[in-house]
Each structure stands twice: as structure tokens, then as C-alpha cells.
Design a protein around this motif. Structure first.
Motif, mmCIF file in Angstrom:
data_model
loop_
_atom_site.group_PDB
_atom_site.id
_atom_site.type_symbol
_atom_site.label_atom_id
_atom_site.label_comp_id
_atom_site.label_asym_id
_atom_site.label_seq_id
_atom_site.Cartn_x
_atom_site.Cartn_y
_atom_site.Cartn_z
ATOM 1 N N LEU A 77 -23.994 4.262 54.220
ATOM 2 C CA LEU A 77 -25.405 3.878 54.170
ATOM 3 C C LEU A 77 -25.735 3.098 52.898
ATOM 4 N N ALA A 78 -25.114 3.459 51.790
ATOM 5 C CA ALA A 78 -25.328 2.712 50.545
ATOM 6 C C ALA A 78 -24.810 1.281 50.677
ATOM 7 N N ARG A 79 -23.640 1.127 51.279
ATOM 8 C CA ARG A 79 -23.079 -0.217 51.462
ATOM 9 C C ARG A 79 -23.924 -1.019 52.454
ATOM 10 N N GLU A 80 -24.449 -0.366 53.480
ATOM 11 C CA GLU A 80 -25.325 -1.056 54.432
ATOM 12 C C GLU A 80 -26.594 -1.539 53.739
ATOM 13 N N ARG A 81 -27.172 -0.691 52.878
ATOM 14 C CA ARG A 81 -28.376 -1.105 52.143
ATOM 15 C C ARG A 81 -28.111 -2.368 51.331
ATOM 16 N N LEU A 82 -26.962 -2.430 50.703
ATOM 17 C CA LEU A 82 -26.610 -3.624 49.929
ATOM 18 C C LEU A 82 -26.426 -4.835 50.842
ATOM 19 N N LEU A 83 -25.821 -4.610 52.004
ATOM 20 C CA LEU A 83 -25.565 -5.706 52.945
ATOM 21 C C LEU A 83 -26.863 -6.313 53.472
ATOM 22 N N SER A 136 -36.546 -7.021 55.938
ATOM 23 C CA SER A 136 -37.643 -6.089 56.203
ATOM 24 C C SER A 136 -37.180 -5.107 57.278
ATOM 25 N N ALA A 137 -37.944 -4.037 57.473
ATOM 26 C CA ALA A 137 -37.623 -3.067 58.531
ATOM 27 C C ALA A 137 -37.628 -3.755 59.900
ATOM 28 N N GLU A 138 -38.563 -4.674 60.088
ATOM 29 C CA GLU A 138 -38.646 -5.412 61.355
ATOM 30 C C GLU A 138 -37.414 -6.305 61.550
ATOM 31 N N GLU A 139 -36.974 -6.954 60.475
ATOM 32 C CA GLU A 139 -35.786 -7.807 60.566
ATOM 33 C C GLU A 139 -34.540 -6.980 60.868
ATOM 34 N N LYS A 140 -34.437 -5.799 60.250
ATOM 35 C CA LYS A 140 -33.298 -4.926 60.550
ATOM 36 C C LYS A 140 -33.332 -4.516 62.019
ATOM 37 N N ALA A 141 -34.498 -4.145 62.523
ATOM 38 C CA ALA A 141 -34.627 -3.755 63.925
ATOM 39 C C ALA A 141 -34.253 -4.918 64.843
ATOM 40 N N GLN A 142 -34.677 -6.120 64.492
ATOM 41 C CA GLN A 142 -34.358 -7.301 65.289
ATOM 42 C C GLN A 142 -32.858 -7.575 65.252
ATOM 43 N N ASN A 171 -14.600 -8.344 58.225
ATOM 44 C CA ASN A 171 -13.428 -8.326 57.337
ATOM 45 C C ASN A 171 -13.793 -7.847 55.935
ATOM 46 N N ALA A 172 -14.894 -8.340 55.405
ATOM 47 C CA ALA A 172 -15.304 -7.959 54.055
ATOM 48 C C ALA A 172 -15.699 -6.483 53.996
ATOM 49 N N MET A 173 -16.447 -6.023 54.988
ATOM 50 C CA MET A 173 -16.862 -4.619 55.012
ATOM 51 C C MET A 173 -15.645 -3.711 55.236
ATOM 52 N N THR A 174 -14.731 -4.126 56.073
ATOM 53 C CA THR A 174 -13.531 -3.336 56.350
ATOM 54 C C THR A 174 -12.645 -3.238 55.120
ATOM 55 N N SER A 175 -12.418 -4.356 54.474
ATOM 56 C CA SER A 175 -11.563 -4.377 53.294
ATOM 57 C C SER A 175 -12.132 -3.490 52.192
ATOM 58 N N GLY A 176 -13.411 -3.644 51.921
ATOM 59 C CA GLY A 176 -14.047 -2.833 50.887
ATOM 60 C C GLY A 176 -14.082 -1.361 51.248
ATOM 61 N N GLY A 177 -14.401 -1.067 52.490
ATOM 62 C CA GLY A 177 -14.442 0.320 52.950
ATOM 63 C C GLY A 177 -13.081 0.977 52.894
ATOM 64 N N SER A 178 -12.074 0.244 53.287
ATOM 65 C CA SER A 178 -10.708 0.769 53.275
ATOM 66 C C SER A 178 -10.291 1.141 51.850
ATOM 67 N N ARG A 179 -10.592 0.270 50.917
ATOM 68 C CA ARG A 179 -10.263 0.529 49.507
ATOM 69 C C ARG A 179 -10.977 1.775 48.991
ATOM 70 N N ILE A 180 -12.255 1.878 49.305
ATOM 71 C CA ILE A 180 -13.044 3.030 48.856
ATOM 72 C C ILE A 180 -12.500 4.323 49.449
ATOM 73 N N TYR A 181 -12.244 4.337 50.753
ATOM 74 C CA TYR A 181 -11.766 5.558 51.412
ATOM 75 C C TYR A 181 -10.387 5.956 50.898
ATOM 76 N N LEU A 182 -9.529 4.976 50.681
ATOM 77 C CA LEU A 182 -8.195 5.279 50.182
ATOM 78 C C LEU A 182 -8.273 5.878 48.775
ATOM 79 N N ASP A 183 -9.069 5.258 47.916
ATOM 80 C CA ASP A 183 -9.218 5.759 46.539
ATOM 81 C C ASP A 183 -9.876 7.134 46.494
ATOM 82 N N ARG A 184 -10.906 7.330 47.301
ATOM 83 C CA ARG A 184 -11.715 8.545 47.213
ATOM 84 C C ARG A 184 -11.171 9.700 48.049
#
Length: 170
Positions: free
Chosen positions: A125-131, A136-142, A34-47
Motif C-alpha cells: 500500500l505504501a508503494r501504491e501511494r507513491l505510484l 485524486s480519489a476520483e482519478e484512482k477510481a477511474q 516490470n518496475a513494480m515487480t523488480s522493486g517488490g522482489s528486492r524488498i521481499y528478498l531483503d526483508r
């Protein structure tokens, strides 16, 4: 539901099970989505002056060109009618071109579609990095491994029958 999934807070009736959202996986997934969708929707609509569905389709077609509406819907777990409406919007805006017959119409990004897709990917990808900051790379893979396994279990969830499921959980 296991015993650890149910908690009776002091304010709840002692004879009534309560779902503990703090340890409920679906709750966390829903809050994140919900949080990622709401933020993404706002960004896409504005941009870009379009919604999240068009942004998702743009990203998927950038990775896998030539998909049909049905294939896009399956890839994103999105209703085909929503995909079709979004594709129509994108076609009108000159972001995609289509080939083939009505039943097997394939969708391709145009130059303008690819220009926007590059921005959508950068934003995503920028929003994913923040999330996942602090992972660590291992934790992301897991995490991705766990999410992939959960996604594979969605067929079981879709087939869930309440009476049968409650009987086997008891």
C-alpha cells in the motif's frame, strides 16, 4: 492498430510501420509492472527472504483464505506450477498450513504467515501511494475501472489468432 499507434521516426524507413511506445498502452503497463515487480522482489528478498510470488500469495491468502493452488493461479494470472512451488516454499517455512486432499488442497496462512502478510500489505500500500501520488480519489477510481475493463478483455487477447486478427485489423 490505428493510425495514431504507428509513427515513422526520421531514422526509420518510410515504408515500414513503427510502434510508438509513448502512446502504446501495453508498453506503459509492461514498464509499470516490470518496475513494480523488480522493486517488490528486492524488498521481499531483503526483508522476508522470499520472492515476489510468495509475497503475492501471502497477500491473496490474507484476503481470501483457503484457496487452492489452481484458484491462486487464476486470481493472480500465474502458472499453477509456479504457485505450487511457492506454496511448497511457504509450507517449509511455516507460513502456511494445508488441508484437504492432494487434488483439492486448501491453503491457509499460519500466525507467522499473517505476521508477514501484515508487513506485505503495508509495503504494498505504501508503494501504491507513491505510484499514484497526485491522483485524486476520483482519478484512482477511474483508473481502477479502466484496469478492470482491460482485465476483462484478457480472454479476447488470449484467444487472439495472428492471421485472423491481422485480417480484421486491416
Amino acid at each position: 492498430m490505428g493510425a495514431s499507434d504507428i509513427e515513422t521516426p526520421p531514422s526509420a524507413a518510410a515504408d515500414r510501420p513503427v510502434l510508438n511506445r509513448h502512446i502504446h498502452v501495453a508498453h506503459h503497463l509492461t514498464v509499470l509492472a516490470n518496475a513494480m515487480t523488480s522493486g517488490g522482489s528486492r524488498i521481499y528478498l531483503d526483508r522476508f527472504d522470499f520472492g515476489l510470488n510468495e509475497g503475492r500469495i501471502t497477500a491473496v491468502l490474507g484476503h481470501t483464505p483457503g484457496m487452492t493452488a489452481a484458484e491462486l493461479g487464476a486470481a493472480m494470472a500465474m502458472n499453477k506450477s509456479i504457485v505450487s512451488r511457492s506454496l511448497w516454499t511457504m509450507l517449509e517455512r511455516g507460513l502456511i498450513r494445508q488441508t484437504g486432499s492432494a487434488r483439492a488442497r486448501r491453503n491457509w496462512l499460519t500466525e507467522e504467515g499473517y505476521r508477514i502478510e501484515a508487513q506485505v500489505v503495508a509495503i504494498t500500500l505504501a508503494r501504491e501511494r507513491l505510484l499514484i501520488d497526485g491522483f485524486s480519489a476520483e482519478e484512482k477510481a477511474q483508473l481502477l475501472s479502466f484496469l478492470t475493463r482491460m482485465q476483462a478483455n484478457l480472454a479476447k487477447v488470449a484467444e487472439f489468432e495472428v492471421e485472423e486478427g491481422l485480417a480484421s485489423a486491416g
